[in-house]
Scaffold this active site. Structure first.
Site, PDB file in Angstrom:
ATOM      1  N   CYS A 189       0.845  -1.198   0.000  1.00 44.56           N
ATOM      2  CA  CYS A 189       0.000   0.000   0.000  1.00 44.56           C
ATOM      3  C   CYS A 189       0.886   1.256   0.000  1.00 44.56           C
ATOM      4  CB  CYS A 189      -0.929   0.112   1.201  1.00 44.56           C
ATOM      5  SG  CYS A 189      -1.962  -1.320   1.446  1.00 44.56           S
ATOM      6  N   TRP A 220      -2.949  -2.519  -1.585  1.00 50.59           N
ATOM      7  CA  TRP A 220      -2.693  -3.905  -1.985  1.00 50.59           C
ATOM      8  C   TRP A 220      -3.312  -4.731  -0.858  1.00 50.59           C
ATOM      9  CZ3 TRP A 220      -0.133  -8.267  -0.107  1.00 50.59           C
ATOM     10  CH2 TRP A 220       0.131  -9.269  -1.052  1.00 50.59           C
ATOM     11  N   ARG A 278       3.195   0.437  -5.294  1.00 48.85           N
ATOM     12  CA  ARG A 278       3.129  -0.263  -4.012  1.00 48.85           C
ATOM     13  C   ARG A 278       1.847  -1.074  -3.839  1.00 48.85           C
ATOM     14  NH1 ARG A 278       6.772   1.463  -0.426  1.00 48.85           N
ATOM     15  NH2 ARG A 278       5.506   0.621   1.248  1.00 48.85           N
ATOM     16  N   ASN A 335      -0.748   1.460   6.045  1.00 44.75           N
ATOM     17  CA  ASN A 335      -0.003   0.484   5.250  1.00 44.75           C
ATOM     18  C   ASN A 335       0.592  -0.512   6.231  1.00 44.75           C
ATOM     19  OD1 ASN A 335       1.827  -0.874   3.568  1.00 44.75           O
ATOM     20  ND2 ASN A 335       3.361   0.734   3.745  1.00 44.75           N
ATOM     21  N   GLY A 336       0.184  -1.774   6.139  1.00 44.77           N
ATOM     22  CA  GLY A 336       0.732  -2.773   7.058  1.00 44.77           C
ATOM     23  C   GLY A 336      -0.351  -3.745   7.478  1.00 44.77           C
ATOM     24  N   LYS A 378       5.201  -3.635  -5.787  1.00 41.49           N
ATOM     25  CA  LYS A 378       6.651  -3.474  -5.931  1.00 41.49           C
ATOM     26  C   LYS A 378       7.407  -3.879  -4.668  1.00 41.49           C
ATOM     27  CE  LYS A 378      10.346  -2.021  -8.088  1.00 41.49           C
ATOM     28  NZ  LYS A 378      10.849  -2.962  -9.120  1.00 41.49           N
ATOM     29  N   GLU A 411      15.583 -15.992 -13.738  1.00 40.77           N
ATOM     30  CA  GLU A 411      15.130 -14.602 -13.776  1.00 40.77           C
ATOM     31  C   GLU A 411      14.310 -14.336 -15.042  1.00 40.77           C
ATOM     32  OE1 GLU A 411      14.795 -12.296 -11.824  1.00 40.77           O
ATOM     33  OE2 GLU A 411      14.745 -10.448 -12.973  1.00 40.77           O
ATOM     34  N   HIS A 467      16.310 -34.830 -16.720  1.00 40.62           N
ATOM     35  CA  HIS A 467      15.799 -35.513 -15.527  1.00 40.62           C
ATOM     36  C   HIS A 467      14.319 -35.235 -15.299  1.00 40.62           C
ATOM     37  CE1 HIS A 467      19.816 -36.774 -14.468  1.00 40.62           C
ATOM     38  NE2 HIS A 467      20.231 -35.537 -14.700  1.00 40.62           N
ATOM     39  N   LYS A 508      10.421 -13.063 -15.021  1.00 39.97           N
ATOM     40  CA  LYS A 508       9.979 -11.841 -15.724  1.00 39.97           C
ATOM     41  C   LYS A 508       8.769 -12.151 -16.599  1.00 39.97           C
ATOM     42  CE  LYS A 508      11.447  -9.368 -13.982  1.00 39.97           C
ATOM     43  NZ  LYS A 508      12.394  -9.416 -12.914  1.00 39.97           N
ATOM     44  N   GLU A 549       5.553 -12.949 -14.437  1.00 42.22           N
ATOM     45  CA  GLU A 549       4.914 -11.888 -13.659  1.00 42.22           C
ATOM     46  C   GLU A 549       4.254 -10.825 -14.513  1.00 42.22           C
ATOM     47  OE1 GLU A 549       7.382  -9.741 -10.875  1.00 42.22           O
ATOM     48  OE2 GLU A 549       9.085  -9.741 -12.237  1.00 42.22           O
TER      49      GLU A 549
HETATM   50  O1  M6R Z   1      12.647  -5.039  -3.095  1.00 44.11           O
HETATM   51  P1  M6R Z   1      13.175  -6.434  -3.113  1.00 44.11           P
HETATM   52  O2  M6R Z   1      14.339  -6.582  -4.010  1.00 44.11           O
HETATM   53  O3  M6R Z   1      13.468  -6.971  -1.747  1.00 44.11           O
HETATM   54  O4  M6R Z   1      11.996  -7.300  -3.720  1.00 44.11           O
HETATM   55  C1  M6R Z   1      12.085  -8.686  -3.813  1.00 44.11           C
HETATM   56  C2  M6R Z   1      11.004  -9.229  -4.715  1.00 44.11           C
HETATM   57  O5  M6R Z   1       9.742  -8.932  -4.199  1.00 44.11           O
HETATM   58  C3  M6R Z   1      11.117  -8.678  -6.135  1.00 44.11           C
HETATM   59  O6  M6R Z   1      12.362  -8.922  -6.690  1.00 44.11           O
HETATM   60  C4  M6R Z   1      10.027  -9.300  -7.039  1.00 44.11           C
HETATM   61  O7  M6R Z   1      10.272 -10.655  -7.215  1.00 44.11           O
HETATM   62  C5  M6R Z   1       9.951  -8.566  -8.378  1.00 44.11           C
HETATM   63  N1  M6R Z   1       8.589  -8.381  -8.742  1.00 44.11           N
HETATM   64  C6  M6R Z   1      10.610  -9.287  -9.479  1.00 44.11           C
HETATM   65  O8  M6R Z   1      10.518  -8.636 -10.688  1.00 44.11           O
END
Ligand code: M6R
Length: 615
Positions: free
Chosen positions: A2, A75, A27, A101-102, A610, A488, A511, A492, A495
């Site tokens: 949030c 969120w 956020r 937020n929390g 984020k 990675e 395997h 990407k 997501e």
């Molecule tokens: O802010 P952080 O690097 O700690 O965040 C970790 C993950 O939440 C972040 O890398 C997330 O996986 C991203 N959406 C990846 O693109």
């Protein structure tokens, strides 16, 4: 997660808060709301959906005049995203209004007690419980809002950044934080409240970052008063001068923040090593490492904790550190590490990696490691973030603000910082020769230009994306340093385009995952001429003979794989250890273009936020 924003001063508050909410949408973006005080009444409007939906609703529902306002972009944690659960929330009397937020973990017993005392609840949120708890304390103890907030917060368990005001005392906003970020912008006769500094950077560069367990009364025309929530002691707030500017947080002509951030990587990597790596002199200097060099050199083990993309950067670092320094490295998901009673000793160095510096699991892992006596080093992007303050020492990545939810430049700059540390330690330990050390430094110097060159594959990657945009599954394969890059690449794609994708070490395919290969399956293979090249060529042959489609990321001039792959994307020649900084780029572009072609919301993918400040 949030985002929270507030304003009190001499301007119309709503436009400030609305613009701020748009900047904080990274956020969370499942619902949004504002409350404005116009000198007599509170006007509140909120809705499920994005800040743009709120903007439309506000036009229909309320007038927006008033020089005090608070706003929220959500969120969801407690209660589904709908109009009623959106923030702000009123107290039962309608006098108090709050944004939060929390998570208030003990909200259920608190709610029950309040219900027993006659309180009614409209929403399913923990936040509505908190605002009524504050109201209850205020009434029963006959205290002012600030004191009531303090007493109430001493009863709650959980995490919060809150802003609350009282319609009967509309010259002040009370704010507090524990575990969620909160910063106060100090302008000329005006104050801004936000989850990070981006909502107010065009108005002021002066800011107070509240520490955990601190609260502040932000009062019109007065100095900000900060106190400890637990013992009421006054704190002398440190007013920091921010280095952020507006351009850094705008799209700058790109369609999406993600694309802008992909293209910023040559500059971001350069900024990360600028002033730290003096390749002509053969020097790497990093204050956080230099000041603690004995800890690093005597470490019996390096433990890396992180989540998501940062965890992938940690995996690359495992290969780099072990190869260069011969120190054993373990990489852990922060969320698993903290709950499995890990063995940590004072001889361990723990490296916590986080773009945002606010990830709750990583933060908790740091606290655990510290409590066992380990030295904890942070690699963060966001200056002044909770993780950067909680760690014993650290190094910033200097990537600049990353707004797109999908991490891009954070990943490559994290790898850059970690590689610099590994090189420095290897030099000190003598585990690499002087000429190898110089070779790495001069090749590192060339990386920004090589990333620039790799970005020239943009149109070609776009064309490949249009061919595979409707695939339902993808496999990503890599070996050695490029196995984490495969992970990675898959993350990407998942997501932002919602296509199922798996990353695998290329040799593991036989395997199990090989059973998935058919003519429908695109397989992205990272096949640089370094690092088990022949083995990867064999893996490609195995896929081809089962009719899989190969998109290969190869080094410039590769003719062998060109003959067998369906498509090749070239990167410039570099040292094997540095290839992840280049091979990552086409995978970022591939996921970006596929998501755009599928009409997905690239910068704000569904269900994500984020910074994940909940466990
Ligand atoms: O802010 P952080 O690097 O700690 O965040 C970790 C993950 O939440 C972040 O890398 C997330 O996986 C991203 N959406 C990846 O693109």
């Amino acid at each position: 997660m949030c985002g929270i924003v507030g304003y009190i001063g001499h301007r119309e508050a709503y436009p400030v808060v609305l613009k701020g909410l748009k900047r904080l949408e990274y956020r969370g973006y499942d619902s949004a709301g504002v409350a404005i005080y116009d000198g007599k009444n509170i006007k509140l409007s909120k809705t499920k959906g994005k800040v743009a939906d709120l903007e439309t609703r506000v036009k229909d529902e309320i007038t927006v005049d008033g020089s005090l306002a608070i706003g929220h972009t959500r969120w969801a944690t407690h209660g589904e995203p709908n109009d009623v659960n959106s923030h702000p929330h009123y107290s039962n009397s309608g006098d108090l209004v709050i944004i939060h937020n929390g998570i208030i973990e003990n909200y259920e017993p608190l709610k029950q007690e309040l219900i027993n005392r006659g309180y009614k609840f409209q929403s399913d949120t923990d936040t509505e419980v908190l605002v009524n708890l504050i109201e209850d304390v205020k009434k029963n103890e006959n205290v002012k809002l600030g004191k009531a907030v303090q007493i109430a917060l001493n009863q709650v368990v959980g995490a919060y950044a809150i802003a609350v005001f009282d319609k009967n005392k509309p010259d002040e906003i009370v704010v507090a934080r524990l575990g969620s970020p909160l910063v106060i912008g100090i302008g000329d006769e005006e104050f801004f409240i936000a989850s990070d500094a981006t909502p107010f950077i065009e108005y002021t560069n002066n800011a107070i970052y509240l520490e955990d367990e601190e609260m502040a009364i932000v009062r019109r025309g007065k100095k900000v008063k900060v106190r400890k929530i637990k013992d009421d002691s006054l704190v002398d707030p440190y007013v920091q001068e921010l280095q952020l500017n507006l351009e850094q947080i705008e799209k700058g002509g790109y369609d999406h923040f993600m694309l802008k951030e992909i293209y910023e990587q040559p500059r971001a990597i350069l900024d990360t090593f600028r002033g730290r790596m003096l390749s002509n002199d053969g020097i790497i200097r990093m204050a956080g490492v230099d000041d603690n060099i004995e800890k690093f050199l005597n470490a019996q083990r390096i433990l890396i904790v992180a989540c998501g993309t940062s965890w992938h950067a940690g995996l690359v670092a495992e290969y780099v550190f072990e190869n260069l320094t011969r120190t054993p490295v373990e990489v852990e998901y922060a969320s698993e590490f903290r709950y499995r009673n890990p063995v940590i000793t004072e001889k361990d160095v723990v490296i916590a990696i986080s773009q945002s510096g606010e990830t709750a699991d990583t933060l908790a892992a740091i606290k655990l490691a510290k409590s066992k006596g380990a030295f904890v080093f942070g690699v963060c992007n966001v200056v002044g973030s909770s993780i950067s303050r909680e760690t014993n020492a650290g190094a910033y990545t200097h990537a600049g603000p990353e707004i797109g939810v999908a991490s891009t430049k954070a990943f490559t700059t994290q790898i850059t910082v970690l590689t610099l540390i590994a090189l420095k330690l290897a030099q000190k330990k003598g585990t690499i020769s002087t000429s190898e050390f110089h070779g790495y430094l001069s090749e590192m110097d060339a990386i920004p230009a090589k990333v620039e060159k790799t970005l020239e594959s943009d149109e070609h990657v776009k064309a490949i994306s249009s061919i595979y945009k409707d695939a339902t599954n993808f496999l990503y394969l890599g070996r050695g340093y490029n196995f984490p890059v495969a992970l990675e690449g898959a993350l990407k794609l998942k997501e932002i385009s919602y296509i199922h994708a798996e990353g695998y070490p290329a040799a593991e395919m036989k395997h199990g995952p090989i059973a998935l290969i058919d003519e429908q399956m695109p397989v992205v293979v990272i096949a640089t001429r370094k690092g088990h090249y022949e083995k990867v060529v064999s893996n490609i042959q195995e896929i081809k003979s089962r009719k899989g489609k190969i998109i290969a990321v190869v080094m410039q001039g590769d003719t062998t794989i060109r003959k067998i792959a369906d498509y090749v994307i070239e990167i410039p020649e570099t040292l094997e250890l540095l290839t992840p900084l280049l091979t990552t780029i086409p995978l970022q572009l591939l996921s970006y273009y596929i998501a755009v072609m599928r009409n997905c919301n690239v910068d704000q993918p569904r269900n994500l936020a984020k910074s994940v400040t909940v466990e």
